[in-house]
Design a protein around this motif. Structure first.
Motif, PDB file in Angstrom:
ATOM      1  N   LYS A   1      -0.913  -3.732  -2.261  1.00  0.00           N
ATOM      2  CA  LYS A   1      -0.978  -3.006  -3.533  1.00  0.00           C
ATOM      3  C   LYS A   1       0.063  -3.478  -4.557  1.00  0.00           C
ATOM      4  N   TYR A   2       0.345  -4.769  -4.528  1.00  0.00           N
ATOM      5  CA  TYR A   2       1.084  -5.363  -5.640  1.00  0.00           C
ATOM      6  C   TYR A   2       0.646  -6.815  -5.765  1.00  0.00           C
ATOM      7  N   SER A   3       0.940  -7.411  -6.934  1.00  0.00           N
ATOM      8  CA  SER A   3       0.479  -8.780  -7.162  1.00  0.00           C
ATOM      9  C   SER A   3       1.377  -9.781  -6.449  1.00  0.00           C
ATOM     10  N   ILE A   4       0.741 -10.806  -5.931  1.00  0.00           N
ATOM     11  CA  ILE A   4       1.457 -11.875  -5.242  1.00  0.00           C
ATOM     12  C   ILE A   4       1.196 -13.193  -5.967  1.00  0.00           C
TER      13      ILE A   4
ATOM     14  N   GLY B   1       8.215  -5.520 -11.352  1.00  0.00           N
ATOM     15  CA  GLY B   1       7.208  -5.045 -10.401  1.00  0.00           C
ATOM     16  C   GLY B   1       6.791  -3.614 -10.705  1.00  0.00           C
ATOM     17  N   ALA B   2       5.498  -3.339 -10.584  1.00  0.00           N
ATOM     18  CA  ALA B   2       4.937  -1.992 -10.732  1.00  0.00           C
ATOM     19  C   ALA B   2       5.069  -1.401 -12.137  1.00  0.00           C
ATOM     20  N   CYS B   3       5.269  -2.253 -13.150  1.00  0.00           N
ATOM     21  CA  CYS B   3       5.340  -1.703 -14.509  1.00  0.00           C
ATOM     22  C   CYS B   3       3.934  -1.543 -15.098  1.00  0.00           C
ATOM     23  N   GLY B   4       2.907  -1.989 -14.369  1.00  0.00           N
ATOM     24  CA  GLY B   4       1.546  -1.739 -14.824  1.00  0.00           C
ATOM     25  C   GLY B   4       0.811  -2.932 -15.413  1.00  0.00           C
ATOM     26  N   LYS B   5       1.230  -4.135 -15.087  1.00  0.00           N
ATOM     27  CA  LYS B   5       0.599  -5.340 -15.654  1.00  0.00           C
ATOM     28  C   LYS B   5      -0.846  -5.509 -15.197  1.00  0.00           C
ATOM     29  N   THR B   6      -1.049  -5.402 -13.888  1.00  0.00           N
ATOM     30  CA  THR B   6      -2.388  -5.629 -13.345  1.00  0.00           C
ATOM     31  C   THR B   6      -3.362  -4.559 -13.853  1.00  0.00           C
ATOM     32  N   THR B   7      -2.871  -3.317 -13.886  1.00  0.00           N
ATOM     33  CA  THR B   7      -3.701  -2.216 -14.387  1.00  0.00           C
ATOM     34  C   THR B   7      -4.046  -2.468 -15.853  1.00  0.00           C
ATOM     35  N   LEU B   8      -3.084  -2.985 -16.594  1.00  0.00           N
ATOM     36  CA  LEU B   8      -3.298  -3.264 -18.014  1.00  0.00           C
ATOM     37  C   LEU B   8      -4.363  -4.351 -18.213  1.00  0.00           C
TER      38      LEU B   8
ATOM     39  N   MET C   1       2.529   5.458 -20.477  1.00  0.00           N
ATOM     40  CA  MET C   1       2.939   6.528 -21.380  1.00  0.00           C
ATOM     41  C   MET C   1       2.503   7.909 -20.889  1.00  0.00           C
ATOM     42  N   ASP C   2       1.489   7.947 -20.026  1.00  0.00           N
ATOM     43  CA  ASP C   2       0.987   9.235 -19.551  1.00  0.00           C
ATOM     44  C   ASP C   2       1.747   9.720 -18.324  1.00  0.00           C
ATOM     45  N   LYS C   3       2.625   8.891 -17.806  1.00  0.00           N
ATOM     46  CA  LYS C   3       3.266   9.227 -16.540  1.00  0.00           C
ATOM     47  C   LYS C   3       4.380  10.251 -16.736  1.00  0.00           C
ATOM     48  N   GLU C   4       4.564  11.087 -15.731  1.00  0.00           N
ATOM     49  CA  GLU C   4       5.671  12.044 -15.706  1.00  0.00           C
ATOM     50  C   GLU C   4       6.956  11.307 -16.118  1.00  0.00           C
TER      51      GLU C   4
ATOM     52  N   ASP D   1      -2.153 -12.659 -15.457  1.00  0.00           N
ATOM     53  CA  ASP D   1      -1.447 -11.549 -14.803  1.00  0.00           C
ATOM     54  C   ASP D   1      -0.455 -12.137 -13.808  1.00  0.00           C
ATOM     55  N   THR D   2       0.830 -11.839 -14.023  1.00  0.00           N
ATOM     56  CA  THR D   2       1.857 -12.427 -13.153  1.00  0.00           C
ATOM     57  C   THR D   2       2.447 -11.369 -12.223  1.00  0.00           C
ATOM     58  N   PRO D   3       2.911 -11.773 -11.048  1.00  0.00           N
ATOM     59  CA  PRO D   3       3.562 -10.809 -10.162  1.00  0.00           C
ATOM     60  C   PRO D   3       4.946 -10.443 -10.692  1.00  0.00           C
ATOM     61  N   GLY D   4       5.342  -9.185 -10.514  1.00  0.00           N
ATOM     62  CA  GLY D   4       6.657  -8.754 -10.989  1.00  0.00           C
ATOM     63  C   GLY D   4       7.746  -8.958  -9.955  1.00  0.00           C
ATOM     64  N   TYR D   5       7.377  -8.943  -8.676  1.00  0.00           N
ATOM     65  CA  TYR D   5       8.405  -9.099  -7.642  1.00  0.00           C
ATOM     66  C   TYR D   5       9.000 -10.494  -7.691  1.00  0.00           C
ATOM     67  N   LEU D   6      10.324 -10.539  -7.640  1.00  0.00           N
ATOM     68  CA  LEU D   6      11.010 -11.806  -7.870  1.00  0.00           C
ATOM     69  C   LEU D   6      10.774 -12.823  -6.759  1.00  0.00           C
TER      70      LEU D   6
ATOM     71  N   GLY E   1       0.932   2.546 -24.684  1.00  0.00           N
ATOM     72  CA  GLY E   1      -0.355   3.069 -24.247  1.00  0.00           C
ATOM     73  C   GLY E   1      -0.362   3.450 -22.786  1.00  0.00           C
ATOM     74  N   SER E   2      -1.537   3.785 -22.327  1.00  0.00           N
ATOM     75  CA  SER E   2      -1.733   4.077 -20.916  1.00  0.00           C
ATOM     76  C   SER E   2      -2.970   3.325 -20.455  1.00  0.00           C
ATOM     77  N   ALA E   3      -2.755   2.330 -19.597  1.00  0.00           N
ATOM     78  CA  ALA E   3      -3.886   1.534 -19.139  1.00  0.00           C
ATOM     79  C   ALA E   3      -4.783   2.361 -18.220  1.00  0.00           C
ATOM     80  N   GLU E   4      -4.153   3.256 -17.482  1.00  0.00           N
ATOM     81  CA  GLU E   4      -4.940   4.063 -16.560  1.00  0.00           C
ATOM     82  C   GLU E   4      -5.961   4.903 -17.325  1.00  0.00           C
ATOM     83  N   LEU E   5      -5.519   5.463 -18.474  1.00  0.00           N
ATOM     84  CA  LEU E   5      -6.417   6.312 -19.262  1.00  0.00           C
ATOM     85  C   LEU E   5      -7.184   5.504 -20.312  1.00  0.00           C
TER      86      LEU E   5
ATOM     87  N   SER F   1      -8.862  -0.429 -10.026  1.00  0.00           N
ATOM     88  CA  SER F   1      -7.527   0.156  -9.874  1.00  0.00           C
ATOM     89  C   SER F   1      -6.781  -0.530  -8.730  1.00  0.00           C
ATOM     90  N   VAL F   2      -5.482  -0.676  -8.939  1.00  0.00           N
ATOM     91  CA  VAL F   2      -4.641  -1.332  -7.929  1.00  0.00           C
ATOM     92  C   VAL F   2      -4.641  -0.500  -6.641  1.00  0.00           C
ATOM     93  N   LYS F   3      -4.562   0.816  -6.828  1.00  0.00           N
ATOM     94  CA  LYS F   3      -4.500   1.716  -5.661  1.00  0.00           C
ATOM     95  C   LYS F   3      -5.721   1.567  -4.768  1.00  0.00           C
TER      96      LYS F   3
HETATM   97  N1  LIG Z   1      -0.058   7.076 -14.660  1.00  0.00           N
HETATM   98  C1  LIG Z   1      -0.234   5.770 -14.813  1.00  0.00           C
HETATM   99  N2  LIG Z   1      -0.094   4.958 -13.766  1.00  0.00           N
HETATM  100  C2  LIG Z   1      -0.271   3.650 -13.959  1.00  0.00           C
HETATM  101  C3  LIG Z   1      -0.604   3.098 -15.219  1.00  0.00           C
HETATM  102  N3  LIG Z   1      -0.697   1.759 -15.105  1.00  0.00           N
HETATM  103  C4  LIG Z   1      -0.416   1.488 -13.825  1.00  0.00           C
HETATM  104  N4  LIG Z   1      -0.187   2.607 -13.125  1.00  0.00           N
HETATM  105  C5  LIG Z   1       0.141   2.698 -11.705  1.00  0.00           C
HETATM  106  O1  LIG Z   1       1.372   2.044 -11.455  1.00  0.00           O
HETATM  107  C6  LIG Z   1       1.333   1.325 -10.233  1.00  0.00           C
HETATM  108  C7  LIG Z   1       1.649  -0.145 -10.477  1.00  0.00           C
HETATM  109  O2  LIG Z   1       0.677  -0.702 -11.305  1.00  0.00           O
HETATM  110  P1  LIG Z   1       0.300  -2.228 -11.288  1.00  0.00           P
HETATM  111  O3  LIG Z   1      -0.706  -2.429 -12.336  1.00  0.00           O
HETATM  112  O4  LIG Z   1      -0.010  -2.690  -9.929  1.00  0.00           O
HETATM  113  O5  LIG Z   1       1.695  -2.834 -11.716  1.00  0.00           O
HETATM  114  P2  LIG Z   1       2.095  -4.379 -11.791  1.00  0.00           P
HETATM  115  O6  LIG Z   1       3.009  -4.499 -12.949  1.00  0.00           O
HETATM  116  O7  LIG Z   1       0.894  -5.223 -11.788  1.00  0.00           O
HETATM  117  O8  LIG Z   1       2.920  -4.555 -10.457  1.00  0.00           O
HETATM  118  P3  LIG Z   1       3.260  -5.959  -9.703  1.00  0.00           P
HETATM  119  O9  LIG Z   1       2.011  -6.661  -9.507  1.00  0.00           O
HETATM  120  O10 LIG Z   1       3.906  -5.561  -8.445  1.00  0.00           O
HETATM  121  O11 LIG Z   1       4.222  -6.687 -10.562  1.00  0.00           O
HETATM  122  C8  LIG Z   1      -0.071   1.514  -9.677  1.00  0.00           C
HETATM  123  O12 LIG Z   1      -0.030   2.528  -8.717  1.00  0.00           O
HETATM  124  C9  LIG Z   1      -0.873   1.939 -10.869  1.00  0.00           C
HETATM  125  O13 LIG Z   1      -1.940   2.786 -10.534  1.00  0.00           O
HETATM  126  C10 LIG Z   1      -0.765   3.999 -16.309  1.00  0.00           C
HETATM  127  O14 LIG Z   1      -1.064   3.629 -17.443  1.00  0.00           O
HETATM  128  N5  LIG Z   1      -0.565   5.312 -16.036  1.00  0.00           N
END
Ligand SMILES: Nc1nc2c(ncn2[C@@H]2O[C@H](COP(=O)(O)OP(=O)(O)OP(=O)(O)O)[C@@H](O)[C@H]2O)c(=O)[nH]1
Ligand SMILES: [Mg+2]
Length: 700
Positions: A59-62, A18-25, A136-139, A80-85, A259-263, A41-43
Motif C-alpha cells: 500500500k505504498y509506491s515502490i 511518503g503517504a502525502c497522497g501522490k498516487t491518489t492524486l 484537505m478533507d482529512k482530520e 507518479d513517484t514513490p515518496g519513501y527515500l 484539494g482532496s483527491a479522495e473526494l 484507491s491505494v487502500k
Molecule cells: N482523506 C484523504 N485521504 C487521502 C487523500 N489522498 C490520499 N489519501 C490517503 O492517504 C494515504 C496515502 O495516499 P497515497 O496516494 O498512497 O500517497 P503517496 O503519496 O502516493 O504515498 P507513497 O507512494 O508512499 O509516496 C492512502 O491511505 C490514501 O487513501 C485525500 O485526499 N483525502
C-alpha cells in the motif's frame, strides 16, 4: 488517443514525502479527466499507478509509474513517484523525464523530509514547480500551516492561487483567486462537480488579503506589470497567468493549489493550471549532448523536431514478457516500428508496439511527437539511462546521476545450487534499478547486496522470488576480520615420520615479526651453508602461508607480518617438498602462539548528517557502537559528524539513524583501515567462528 504535438504536451513529475497522497492524486486526475474509467484507491489496491503486486500488498509506491490525462486539448503526462527515500532512484528518474514538478504537501503533516529532498532535487534541475496541498478533507488538515511550512522550509517564493473553504471534515469548496469565483462541491460528487458562486461574504476579507498578495507578487516579477499596478491599473487574468508562467520558469514564483483527491475536490482546477502554467517541451532551451564517436558537443533542439533522440528513464524486466522500456523523446517524431540506434552499445533496435502508458495498461499508438513519453517492449540491448538515436545522427545525452547505495546486506539462497540463478537474476535487477548493486565477496564467501535501505533490499528479495523464482533471504553480512602479530618470536617446526619404507623429514626454524599495517606478507630466506637445500625453501614459505591463511586467534587470515627462515636440517632420503611444507605449517603454528597474535577488524570512516535536535542522541548511539568521533561541523541545516566505526557495529545503522532523526538524518560510510579489536570483542568473534566451523563440519 488523438495525436498530441509538442506544444500540447506537459510532463509533470508528482513528488513529495511518503503517504502525502501522490498516487491518489494521479488516479483522481485521470478519473476526473475521463482518461481512466474508474476512481481507484491505494487502500483497495486499485490505484492506477500502484499496480505491481509489491505495491498492492504494501500500500505504498515502490516504482516510478506513468499515467496521462487529456485536458483542454493537451496531454498531461503524470509521473507518479514513490515518496519513501529507499526508492529515491525511481523518483529522481521521474524528475529527469519531466519538465515540471508538482510538489505535494499533506495538509495534515506539512513539509516533511521527503518533501525537502524532492524540492532540492527539482531545484538542482532548475525545474518549474507548483505546490498542491493535499488531503484537505482529512482530520487536522491545516492549509495555513502547510503554507507557512513551505515558506519557512522550502521557499519564500510560494504563492497561493487558491484558498480552501472549510478544512478537514468541513472542507467543501475552493476559492480561485484568478477568477475571483468560488467552487462549492456537490456532496457525493464523483468527479468533482461544483456550483460556481460568488465569494462567500465571510471569506471576503481573507480573499482580499490573498488576492492582494498574489497580484503584488506577480507584478514584482515583471517591470511593466509593476508600473501599471502601482499606477492603479487593473491587471487581467490572462496577463497575470502569463507573468506567473514566466515567473515559474525563472524560478521566481511557485503557485500553490489545494484539494482532496479522495473526494475529487479541486481536481479540475488543478488540471487546468497544469496545462496553463507548466511548460511544454517546446518551451525548453536546447539540450547539451554529445555526438557519439567524437568529442563534439551538439545541441538538441527540442522545439523543432530534428532527428530522433530519446532518453531511457526506466526499464522493467519481466522474465516471461521481456523488458519493457520507458523513454522520453527529446527531439524528433517517432513512428511505430521505427528503426533506431543505441550508439554506445552498437545495438540497432526496432521500436515495435510503440505505446503510451496508463498505469499498467499500454495502448499502442501510431506515432509520438518530440517531448512525449512512450514505451516499447523487447528491445535487445537497451537499459536504463541509455540514449536512443539514429545511425545517421548518433548522439548521447547526459545520464541521470543515481543516488548511491547506503546499506549492504548479505543474501542467501534457500536451495543449494541456486547460486547461478541468483547471480543472473541480480544482474537483471541491477539493470532495471541502478541504485541496487551486488557483488560476490570471496573473502567472506557471501553474495552482498547494496541498496538505499532495508525496505529497498526487501523489495529486491521479493522480486527475486516473484520474477525469477529464486527464494532467498537477507542475512547479516560477515565481517572480513583479519589477524596479525604484535610481538616477535622464533621457534622450530619439525615433521618427521618413519612408516615402513621411505620416511618423511622436514625441519625448519623461523622468526615471525610484525610489519606496518597494509604491508601484507613477506618471506625472508636467511639460510646459510645449505642446512636446508634451496629447492625446499619455497615449500617452507608455502607451508607458512597456508597456516597463516587459517589464522592464529580466531581462524581469520594473518596479514602484515614477516616470516624469516633462518635454520633447519634435512635428510638425504626422507626429505621432500611435502615434508618441508608440513614443517613450515608446524613452525608457523608454534611460533604464532608466542608472537602476540591479535584480531583486526575493518574500520569505516563515517559521515553522519543529523539535525541539531537529535545530535546528542546520534552521538550517543555512535559511541555505543564503539565509534570514535573525530569532529563535527555545520553543513547547511544539518550537522556533519565525522567518526570512525568498526564495520561490525554498523549493521542496521540506517534503520537506527532513521528512527532517531525521524528520517532527517543520512550517512555515508567507506572503508578506512584495519585496526586491532579489543580483547573482549576478539574472544566473542573467536567463539562465533568456532561455532560456525563446527556447524560446517556437522553439515559435511
Ligand atoms: N482523506 C484523504 N485521504 C487521502 C487523500 N489522498 C490520499 N489519501 C490517503 O492517504 C494515504 C496515502 O495516499 P497515497 O496516494 O498512497 O500517497 P503517496 O503519496 O502516493 O504515498 P507513497 O507512494 O508512499 O509516496 C492512502 O491511505 C490514501 O487513501 C485525500 O485526499 N483525502
Ligand atoms: Mg504513491
Amino acid at each position: 488517443m488523438r495525436e498530441y504535438t509538442t506544444d500540447a504536451i506537459r510532463n509533470v513529475a508528482v513528488v513529495g514525502h511518503g503517504a502525502c497522497g501522490k498516487t491518489t492524486l494521479v488516479d483522481a486526475l485521470a478519473f476526473v479527466a475521463g482518461t481512466s474509467k474508474r476512481h481507484g484507491s491505494v487502500k483497495d489496491g486499485t490505484a492506477l499507478t500502484d499496480y505491481t503486486p509489491d505495491e498492492i500488498e504494501r500500500k505504498y509506491s515502490i516504482n516510478l509509474a506513468l499515467a496521462h490525462v487529456e485536458w483542454a486539448d493537451c496531454k498531461v503526462n503524470l509521473l507518479d513517484t514513490p515518496g519513501y527515500l529507499d526508492f529515491l532512484g525511481e523518483s529522481v528518474s521521474g524528475l529527469h523525464a519531466a519538465d515540471g514538478a508538482l510538489v505535494v504537501v499533506s495538509a495534515a503533516a506539512g513539509v516533511e523530509v521527503g518533501t525537502e529532498l524532492m524540492w532540492q532535487e527539482a531545484e538542482r534541475r532548475g525545474m518549474p514547480r507548483m505546490f498542491y496541498v493535499s488531503l484537505m478533507d482529512k482530520e487536522h488538515a491545516d492549509f495555513e500551516k502547510a503554507y507557512t511550512d513551505i515558506r519557512e522550509h522550502l521557499t519564500s517564493k510560494v504563492i497561493p492561487i487558491e484558498i480552501p473553504v472549510g478544512e478537514g471534515p468541513e472542507f467543501h469548496g475552493i476559492i480561485n483567486l484568478f477568477s475571483k469565483r468560488c467552487h462549492l462541491y456537490k456532496q457525493g460528487s464523483k468527479t468533482g462537480e461544483y456550483d460556481e458562486v460568488d465569494i462567500p461574504p465571510e471569506y471576503q476579507e481573507r480573499f482580499d488579503r490573498y488576492w492582494q498578495e498574489l497580484i503584488e507578487r506577480i507584478a514584482e516579477t515583471d517591470d511593466k506589470l509593476i508600473e501599471r499596478y502601482l499606477g492603479g491599473e487593473e491587471i487581467s487574468r490572462e496577463e497575470a497567468l502569463t507573468a506567473m508562467k514566466a515567473g515559474m520558469r525563472r524560478g521566481e514564483l511557485f503557485p500553490l493549489l489545494c484539494g482532496s483527491a479522495e473526494l475529487t475536490y479541486g481536481m479540475r482546477a488543478l488540471l487546468s493550471k497544469l496545462v496553463e502554467l507548466m511548460p511544454s517541451p517546446a518551451d525548453l532551451p536546447p539540450l547539451e549532448a554529445q555526438e557519439w564517436g567524437s568529442a563534439e558537443p551538439v545541441q538538441i533542439d527540442r522545439a523543432n523536431g530534428g532527428p530522433f533522440v530519446a532518453h531511457v528513464f526506466k526499464t522493467v524486466s519481466e522474465p516471461h514478457v521481456g523488458d519493457v522500456t520507458f523513454f522520453r523523446i527529446l527531439s524528433g517524431n517517432l513512428t511505430n516500428g521505427a528503426d533506431v540506434y543505441n550508439a554506445p552499445r552498437d545495438s540497432s533496435e526496432k521500436l515495435n508496439h510503440l505505446s503510451v502508458v496508463l498505469g499498467k495498461e499500454r495502448a499502442e499508438v501510431p506515432m509520438l511527437h518530440a517531448g512525449d513519453l512512450g514505451s516499447v517492449a523487447k528491445l535487445k540491448d537497451t537499459h536504463t539511462n541509455d540514449t536512443l538515436s539514429t545511425k545517421a545522427n548518433p548522439v548521447v545525452v547526459p545520464k541521470v546521476t543515481m543516488p548511491e547505495p547506503l546499506i549492504s546486506l548479505a543474501v542467501e539462497v534457500h536451495q543449494h545450487g541456486e547460486e547461478d540463478k541468483l547471480s543472473t537474476a541480480l544482474q537483471r535487477l541491477h539493470e532495471e534499478d541502478p541504485t541496487f548493486h551486488y557483488e560476490y565477496s570471496g573473502e567472506v564467501g557471501q553474495t552482498l547486496v547494496r541498496g538505499r535501505g532495508e525496505r529497498h533490499l526487501e523489495v529486491v528479495i521479493g522480486r527475486l522470488k516473484r520474477k525469477f523464482g529464486v527464494t532467498a533471504e537477507l542475512a547479516r553480512p560477515k565481517v572480513a576480520y583479519r589477524e596479525t602479530f604484535k610481538g616477535r618470536a622464533e621457534g622450530q617446526g619439525k615433521h618427521k615420520k618413519q612408516t615402513g619404507g621411505r620416511g618423511q623429514y622436514g625441519d625448519c626454524w623461523i622468526k615471525l615479526a610484525p610489519l606496518p599495517r597494509g604491508s601484507g606478507y613477506e618471506f625472508l630466506d636467511s639460510i646459510t651453508g645449505g642446512v636446508i637445500p634451496n629447492k625446499y625453501i619455497p615449500a617452507v614459505d608455502k607451508g607458512i602461508q597456508e597456516a597463516a591463511a587459517r589464522g592464529a586467534v580466531a581462524g581469520y587470515p594473518v596479514v602484515d607480518f614477516q616470516a624469516e627462515c633462518f635454520d633447519g636440517s634435512y635428510h638425504d632420503v626422507d626429505s621432500s617438498e611435502m615434508a618441508f611444507k608440513m614443517a613450515g605449517i608446524l613452525a608457523f603454528r608454534a611460533v604464532a602462539e608466542k608472537s602476540k597474535p591479535v584480531l583486526l577488524e575493518p574500520i569505516l570512516q563515517v559521515e553522519v548528517y543529523a539535525p541539531e535536535d537529535n545530535l546528542g542522541e546520534v552521538m550517543g548511539d555512535l559511541s555505543g557502537r564503539r565509534g570514535q568521533i573525530l569532529g563535527t561541523e555545520q553543513d547547511g541545516r544539518l550537522t556533519k559528524i565525522r567518526a570512525m566505526i568498526p564495520e561490525s557495529e554498523m549493521y542496521k545503522y540506517s534503520t537506527q539513524l532513521h528512527s532517531i532523526t525521524h528520517g532527517r538524518g543520512t550517512f555515508h560510510a567507506e572503508f578506512a583501515s584495519y585496526q586491532e579489536t579489543p580483547p573482549d570483542v576478539a574472544a566473542k568473534v573467536a567463539a562465533e567462528r568456532e561455532k560456525e566451523e563446527e556447524e560446517k563440519e556437522k553439515k559435511k
